[in-house]
Design an enzyme around this catalytic site. Sequence first.
Site, PDB file in Angstrom:
ATOM      1  CG  HIS A 122      11.116   3.997  -7.479  1.00  0.00           C
ATOM      2  ND1 HIS A 122      12.295   4.683  -7.360  1.00  0.00           N
ATOM      3  CD2 HIS A 122      10.314   4.762  -8.262  1.00  0.00           C
ATOM      4  CE1 HIS A 122      12.210   5.819  -8.040  1.00  0.00           C
ATOM      5  NE2 HIS A 122      11.014   5.888  -8.602  1.00  0.00           N
ATOM      6  CG  ASP A 199       8.916   3.365  -1.705  1.00  0.00           C
ATOM      7  OD1 ASP A 199       8.196   4.366  -1.558  1.00  0.00           O
ATOM      8  OD2 ASP A 199       9.547   3.138  -2.755  1.00  0.00           O
ATOM      9  CD  GLN A 202       3.398   6.419  -6.592  1.00  0.00           C
ATOM     10  OE1 GLN A 202       2.309   6.998  -6.561  1.00  0.00           O
ATOM     11  NE2 GLN A 202       4.409   6.872  -7.311  1.00  0.00           N
ATOM     12  CE  LYS A 225       6.692   9.924  -6.008  1.00  0.00           C
ATOM     13  NZ  LYS A 225       6.804   9.991  -7.459  1.00  0.00           N
ATOM     14  CB  CYS A 365      12.373   4.889 -11.381  1.00  0.00           C
ATOM     15  SG  CYS A 365      12.789   6.498 -11.996  1.00  0.00           S
TER      16      CYS A 365
HETATM   17  N1  PLP Z   1       9.244   4.875  -4.598  1.00  0.00           N
HETATM   18  C1  PLP Z   1       8.173   4.850  -5.393  1.00  0.00           C
HETATM   19  C2  PLP Z   1       7.224   3.694  -5.307  1.00  0.00           C
HETATM   20  C3  PLP Z   1       7.936   5.886  -6.297  1.00  0.00           C
HETATM   21  O1  PLP Z   1       6.877   5.853  -7.099  1.00  0.00           O
HETATM   22  C4  PLP Z   1       8.853   6.964  -6.337  1.00  0.00           C
HETATM   23  C5  PLP Z   1       8.673   8.061  -7.306  1.00  0.00           C
HETATM   24  O2  PLP Z   1       8.180   7.904  -8.382  1.00  0.00           O
HETATM   25  C6  PLP Z   1       9.946   6.945  -5.473  1.00  0.00           C
HETATM   26  C7  PLP Z   1      10.117   5.888  -4.617  1.00  0.00           C
HETATM   27  C8  PLP Z   1      10.951   8.046  -5.457  1.00  0.00           C
HETATM   28  O3  PLP Z   1      10.364   9.241  -5.073  1.00  0.00           O
HETATM   29  P1  PLP Z   1      11.226  10.582  -5.110  1.00  0.00           P
HETATM   30  O4  PLP Z   1      11.690  10.740  -6.524  1.00  0.00           O
HETATM   31  O5  PLP Z   1      10.260  11.632  -4.688  1.00  0.00           O
HETATM   32  O6  PLP Z   1      12.351  10.391  -4.175  1.00  0.00           O
END
Ligand code: PLP
Length: 410
Positions: A122, A199, A202, A225, A365
């Site tokens: 991401h 990270d 998910q 989430k 993203c």
């Molecule tokens: N990393 C992953 C794998 C994600 O799916 C997301 C959000 O969609 C993020 C990071 C970023 O999360 P946030 O927008 O809550 O900071």
Amino acid sequence: MFDPKAIRKDFPILARTVHGKPLVYLDNAATSQKPRQVIQTLVECYEMYNSNVHRGVHTLSMEATERYETARQKAADFIKSPAPEGVIFVRNTTEAINLVASAWATDNVGRGDEIVVSEMEHHSNLVPWQKVAAQKGAHLKLLPATDDGVIDVTALDTVITPRTKLVSVVHVSNVTGAVNPVKEIGRRAHQVGALFMLDGAQSVPHMPVDVQDLDCDFLAFSGHKMMAPPGIGVLYARLSVLEKMEPFLRGGEMVREVWYDHATWNDLPNKFEAGTPNFTDAVALGAAIDYLNALGMDAVRQHEVELGAYALKAFAQLEEVDVLGPKDARQRAGLVTFTAGDIHPHDLGTFLDHEGIAIRTGHHCVMPYHRKLGLVATGRASFYVYNTNDEVDLLVQSLKNALAYFAHAS
Ligand code: PLP
């Protein structure tokens, strides 16, 4: 017994309609819906004990502080952090990763060093490292993905080297849905003396995650989430690492003593929580964790594997639909990213919205990985505890309708 139909009753929003059709919410990887228990916790917070934490000697402040620190303990227990001080409250996954990229990397990455991420990151776990690499003269390296959309462990020994200072990868991909082989990746990182970050945006909401078992040094995740409000997230960090790190932001609450020309730092975790924290949403995150614990994270995971398997089987019947990621539902999370013939995903998303079905369309993203696959955008249906096989059936029927409609239109 795990009963999504009963669970749905706790989520007021799921009773609404969209364009006259019952809402089918399949955009949980973007953000989840909130149960009444979480909403009620927020209301109680504002109606009963709203007050600044850690600062007052009055009753309201002490009650708010007690609830805020209880939420920290709940978050620590949820991911099996050995100590609550290893849980830093931040806004979201993005801020957690930026905290490490700023506070840790500043003093630990130098010219010629390497930071390793994967091809499927991401933007939140890529763009901060681009800046560190550019500022420090370090190299940003990529672990490749297999054709199945899983991080390729055969590349670990060549990509991760004694010059590597940090390996930071996505636990569960928000595009391919793959549950990555993170224990192996972490082992290789530690073998060369690098730190290992996950990270968990998910993974933490959807499966049991144990930082001790995974042996990670950092884990980032977002409350929104996992049924909590937006604006609250967690950076878990190993205490021995946190103790050596300089603060991220500077100001009130993170200091012990201040003079006109210098200051000393507070104990953990306060050293990393400058200014008034988002204590109401942290308490609501605690309520979300209670809710998930009552369901049981093993049961949550099992439900999503079953729903994913059901969806994969149904999608396989649709000739024009191609699904990304592993074929085996046990190797993936409950999300299905796909293309549907020549239909632009945004057109498809709009078509489905008119059927009351919310899916995500775009690059999610994860632009470089889409580019690598030769895709501009994809559709993604992502599930949570309240989704049912009936909803997957509705999605598949609407996809069929869309394919027929657009075939006609072109
Ligand atoms: N990393 C992953 C794998 C994600 O799916 C997301 C959000 O969609 C993020 C990071 C970023 O999360 P946030 O927008 O809550 O900071």
